[in-house]
Design a protein around this motif. Structure first.
Motif, PDB file in Angstrom:
ATOM      1  N   PRO A  55       0.834  -1.203   0.000  1.00  0.00           N
ATOM      2  CA  PRO A  55       0.000   0.000   0.000  1.00  0.00           C
ATOM      3  C   PRO A  55       0.867   1.251   0.000  1.00  0.00           C
ATOM      4  CG  PRO A  55      -0.786  -1.571   1.631  1.00  0.00           C
ATOM      5  CD  PRO A  55       0.551  -2.072   1.153  1.00  0.00           C
ATOM      6  N   ALA A  56       0.447   2.259  -0.768  1.00  0.00           N
ATOM      7  CA  ALA A  56       1.149   3.551  -0.816  1.00  0.00           C
ATOM      8  C   ALA A  56       0.124   4.661  -0.647  1.00  0.00           C
ATOM      9  CB  ALA A  56       1.911   3.687  -2.132  1.00  0.00           C
ATOM     10  N   PHE A  57      -0.738   4.511   0.348  1.00  0.00           N
ATOM     11  CA  PHE A  57      -1.877   5.409   0.539  1.00  0.00           C
ATOM     12  C   PHE A  57      -1.426   6.839   0.837  1.00  0.00           C
ATOM     13  CE2 PHE A  57      -4.381   1.609   2.459  1.00  0.00           C
ATOM     14  CZ  PHE A  57      -4.407   0.999   1.221  1.00  0.00           C
ATOM     15  N   THR A  58      -2.284   7.785   0.481  1.00  0.00           N
ATOM     16  CA  THR A  58      -2.036   9.198   0.742  1.00  0.00           C
ATOM     17  C   THR A  58      -3.274   9.833   1.372  1.00  0.00           C
ATOM     18  OG1 THR A  58      -2.631   9.603  -1.581  1.00  0.00           O
ATOM     19  CG2 THR A  58      -0.295   9.525  -1.056  1.00  0.00           C
ATOM     20  N   PRO A  59      -3.585   9.468   2.611  1.00  0.00           N
ATOM     21  CA  PRO A  59      -4.761  10.042   3.263  1.00  0.00           C
ATOM     22  C   PRO A  59      -4.641  11.546   3.493  1.00  0.00           C
ATOM     23  CG  PRO A  59      -3.431   8.837   4.842  1.00  0.00           C
ATOM     24  CD  PRO A  59      -2.869   8.542   3.488  1.00  0.00           C
ATOM     25  N   GLU A  60      -3.409  12.062   3.409  1.00  0.00           N
ATOM     26  CA  GLU A  60      -3.213  13.508   3.567  1.00  0.00           C
ATOM     27  C   GLU A  60      -3.954  14.284   2.477  1.00  0.00           C
ATOM     28  OE1 GLU A  60       0.114  10.951   4.742  1.00  0.00           O
ATOM     29  OE2 GLU A  60      -0.742  11.368   2.771  1.00  0.00           O
ATOM     30  N   ASN A  61      -4.153  13.656   1.324  1.00  0.00           N
ATOM     31  CA  ASN A  61      -4.795  14.316   0.184  1.00  0.00           C
ATOM     32  C   ASN A  61      -6.314  14.161   0.261  1.00  0.00           C
ATOM     33  OD1 ASN A  61      -5.130  15.591  -2.324  1.00  0.00           O
ATOM     34  ND2 ASN A  61      -5.109  13.632  -3.396  1.00  0.00           N
ATOM     35  N   SER A  62      -6.879  14.553   1.385  1.00  0.00           N
ATOM     36  CA  SER A  62      -8.324  14.437   1.565  1.00  0.00           C
ATOM     37  C   SER A  62      -8.736  15.174   2.824  1.00  0.00           C
ATOM     38  CB  SER A  62      -8.724  12.961   1.683  1.00  0.00           C
ATOM     39  OG  SER A  62     -10.065  12.840   2.085  1.00  0.00           O
ATOM     40  N   ASP A  63      -9.877  15.833   2.774  1.00  0.00           N
ATOM     41  CA  ASP A  63     -10.382  16.444   4.006  1.00  0.00           C
ATOM     42  C   ASP A  63     -11.416  15.544   4.672  1.00  0.00           C
ATOM     43  OD1 ASP A  63     -12.552  16.738   2.354  1.00  0.00           O
ATOM     44  OD2 ASP A  63     -12.726  18.911   2.559  1.00  0.00           O
ATOM     45  N   THR A  64     -11.549  14.308   4.166  1.00  0.00           N
ATOM     46  CA  THR A  64     -12.454  13.343   4.775  1.00  0.00           C
ATOM     47  C   THR A  64     -11.704  12.250   5.526  1.00  0.00           C
ATOM     48  OG1 THR A  64     -12.533  12.240   2.608  1.00  0.00           O
ATOM     49  CG2 THR A  64     -14.373  13.687   3.179  1.00  0.00           C
ATOM     50  N   ARG A  66      -8.978  10.752   8.577  1.00  0.00           N
ATOM     51  CA  ARG A  66      -8.575  11.020   9.952  1.00  0.00           C
ATOM     52  C   ARG A  66      -7.275  11.811   9.990  1.00  0.00           C
ATOM     53  NH1 ARG A  66     -10.218   5.479  10.813  1.00  0.00           N
ATOM     54  NH2 ARG A  66      -8.044   4.835  10.551  1.00  0.00           N
ATOM     55  N   VAL A  67      -6.363  11.481   9.090  1.00  0.00           N
ATOM     56  CA  VAL A  67      -5.069  12.167   9.059  1.00  0.00           C
ATOM     57  C   VAL A  67      -5.258  13.656   8.818  1.00  0.00           C
ATOM     58  CG1 VAL A  67      -2.906  12.395   7.791  1.00  0.00           C
ATOM     59  CG2 VAL A  67      -3.802  10.130   8.323  1.00  0.00           C
ATOM     60  N   HIS A  68      -6.113  14.001   7.852  1.00  0.00           N
ATOM     61  CA  HIS A  68      -6.338  15.413   7.537  1.00  0.00           C
ATOM     62  C   HIS A  68      -7.052  16.121   8.691  1.00  0.00           C
ATOM     63  CE1 HIS A  68      -7.023  18.844   4.795  1.00  0.00           C
ATOM     64  NE2 HIS A  68      -8.128  18.983   5.498  1.00  0.00           N
ATOM     65  N   ARG A  69      -8.059  15.475   9.245  1.00  0.00           N
ATOM     66  CA  ARG A  69      -8.802  16.112  10.342  1.00  0.00           C
ATOM     67  C   ARG A  69      -7.895  16.377  11.541  1.00  0.00           C
ATOM     68  NH1 ARG A  69     -12.880  12.357   8.708  1.00  0.00           N
ATOM     69  NH2 ARG A  69     -12.343  10.996  10.457  1.00  0.00           N
ATOM     70  N   THR A  70      -6.995  15.451  11.823  1.00  0.00           N
ATOM     71  CA  THR A  70      -6.052  15.649  12.922  1.00  0.00           C
ATOM     72  C   THR A  70      -5.103  16.807  12.614  1.00  0.00           C
ATOM     73  OG1 THR A  70      -6.136  13.300  13.504  1.00  0.00           O
ATOM     74  CG2 THR A  70      -4.222  14.562  14.273  1.00  0.00           C
ATOM     75  N   LEU A  71      -4.682  16.909  11.368  1.00  0.00           N
ATOM     76  CA  LEU A  71      -3.753  17.960  10.965  1.00  0.00           C
ATOM     77  C   LEU A  71      -4.333  19.349  11.187  1.00  0.00           C
ATOM     78  CD1 LEU A  71      -1.129  18.875   9.536  1.00  0.00           C
ATOM     79  CD2 LEU A  71      -2.364  18.668   7.366  1.00  0.00           C
ATOM     80  N   VAL A  72      -5.610  19.543  10.840  1.00  0.00           N
ATOM     81  CA  VAL A  72      -6.197  20.885  10.887  1.00  0.00           C
ATOM     82  C   VAL A  72      -6.959  21.146  12.180  1.00  0.00           C
ATOM     83  CG1 VAL A  72      -6.375  20.938   8.371  1.00  0.00           C
ATOM     84  CG2 VAL A  72      -8.348  20.188   9.718  1.00  0.00           C
ATOM     85  N   GLU A  73      -6.895  20.218  13.111  1.00  0.00           N
ATOM     86  CA  GLU A  73      -7.611  20.402  14.375  1.00  0.00           C
ATOM     87  C   GLU A  73      -7.127  21.662  15.081  1.00  0.00           C
ATOM     88  OE1 GLU A  73      -8.713  17.855  18.421  1.00  0.00           O
ATOM     89  OE2 GLU A  73      -7.299  17.053  16.943  1.00  0.00           O
TER      90      GLU A  73
END
Length: 257
Positions: A55-64, A66-73
């Motif tokens: 896997p080479a997932f990029t959850p950072e590229n999404s506002d939906t 968990r990774v993104h939500r934690t980043l902008v909290e």
């Protein structure tokens, strides 16, 4: 014998098929080997005609995600708007996958590697079948029938959990798409094409919260188990993992849905 050679020998003893397709999830902390050494040990186990996938997932590229939500909290609405406007798009040959670990990033950046094109749920691979297995990935399908997971299932791939738990077993996501009646869907958002170009699509609600429990309930006869650097190593056929997970999820997930 070097540590890398010992790892290759262990993998062969567990039943990694020479010339086969192997999807690996790994935790390398404390092993004493770097990611390139582990990559080479894996490639030695499958041989020159084998294919290695991760896997080479990029959850950072999404506002939906968990990774993104934690980043902008805790950010203000203005800060979030500015961040969204500057978000770079996913580019298969360039976008890193930092949350997936050092081995995944090493495989992704190895010369000759292929990567699927999904902006959030890509896979990367090395070997003669990498292009065939990874080129099929619809932009609106994370990990279902129009993703490399279905191609890996058809190819009778093996799954290796190298000091990683079943909570990281990506193959179980394919099972989510095969549960009947279908599980719920949601809208996902990510950046594609150009900077700040947010796009939306609908796909299955993916939930790995029960993956560890599903793995613990797999019949022991389906698993080959060993140990490396003080932690378990598990090898199994992807088809066995997915088919059994479908049965397990069908007993309780549809009731929740």
């Amino acid at each position: 014998m070097s540590d890398a050679e010992s790892l290759t020998r262990l993998l062969v003893s567990l039943g990694v098929r020479r010339g086969g397709v192997l999807m690996v999830h790994a935790s390398l902390s404390g092993t004493g080997l770097g990611p390139s050494e582990v990559r080479d040990a894996l490639l030695a186990a499958v041989g020159p005609h084998g294919t290695l996938v991760t896997p080479a997932f990029t959850p950072e590229n999404s506002d939906t995600s968990r990774v993104h939500r934690t980043l902008v909290e805790g950010w203000s609405e203005e800060e979030i708007r500015e961040f969204r406007a500057k978000m770079p798009p996913f580019v298969p040959d360039e976008t890193p996958c930092p949350t997936m670990g050092a081995l995944a990033e090493t495989i992704r950046t190895t010369p000759g590697a292929r990567r699927s094109t999904h902006p959030q749920s890509s896979l990367a691979g090395l070997g003669p079948r990498a292009a065939e297995l990874l080129d099929r990935h619809h932009a609106h399908c994370h990990l279902g029938e129009e993703s490399p997971l279905a191609a890996l299932y058809e190819a009778d791939a093996q799954v290796l959990l190298l000091r990683a738990g079943f909570d990281a077993c990506t193959a179980f996501h394919l099972a989510e798409y095969r549960v009947r009646p279908p599980l719920p869907t949601q809208v996902y958002r990510c950046v594609t094409g150009t900077v700040g170009n947010w796009t939306s699509y609908e796909d299955l609600v993916l939930d790995d919260g029960d993956f560890a429990a599903i793995g613990a309930r797999l019949p022991k006869g389906l698993l080959a188990e060993g140990e490396w650097a003080g932690r378990p190593v598990i090898l199994l056929r992807m088809r066995d993992a997915v088919d059994n997970a479908v049965l397990q999820m069908s007993r309780y997930r549809t009731e929740i849905a």
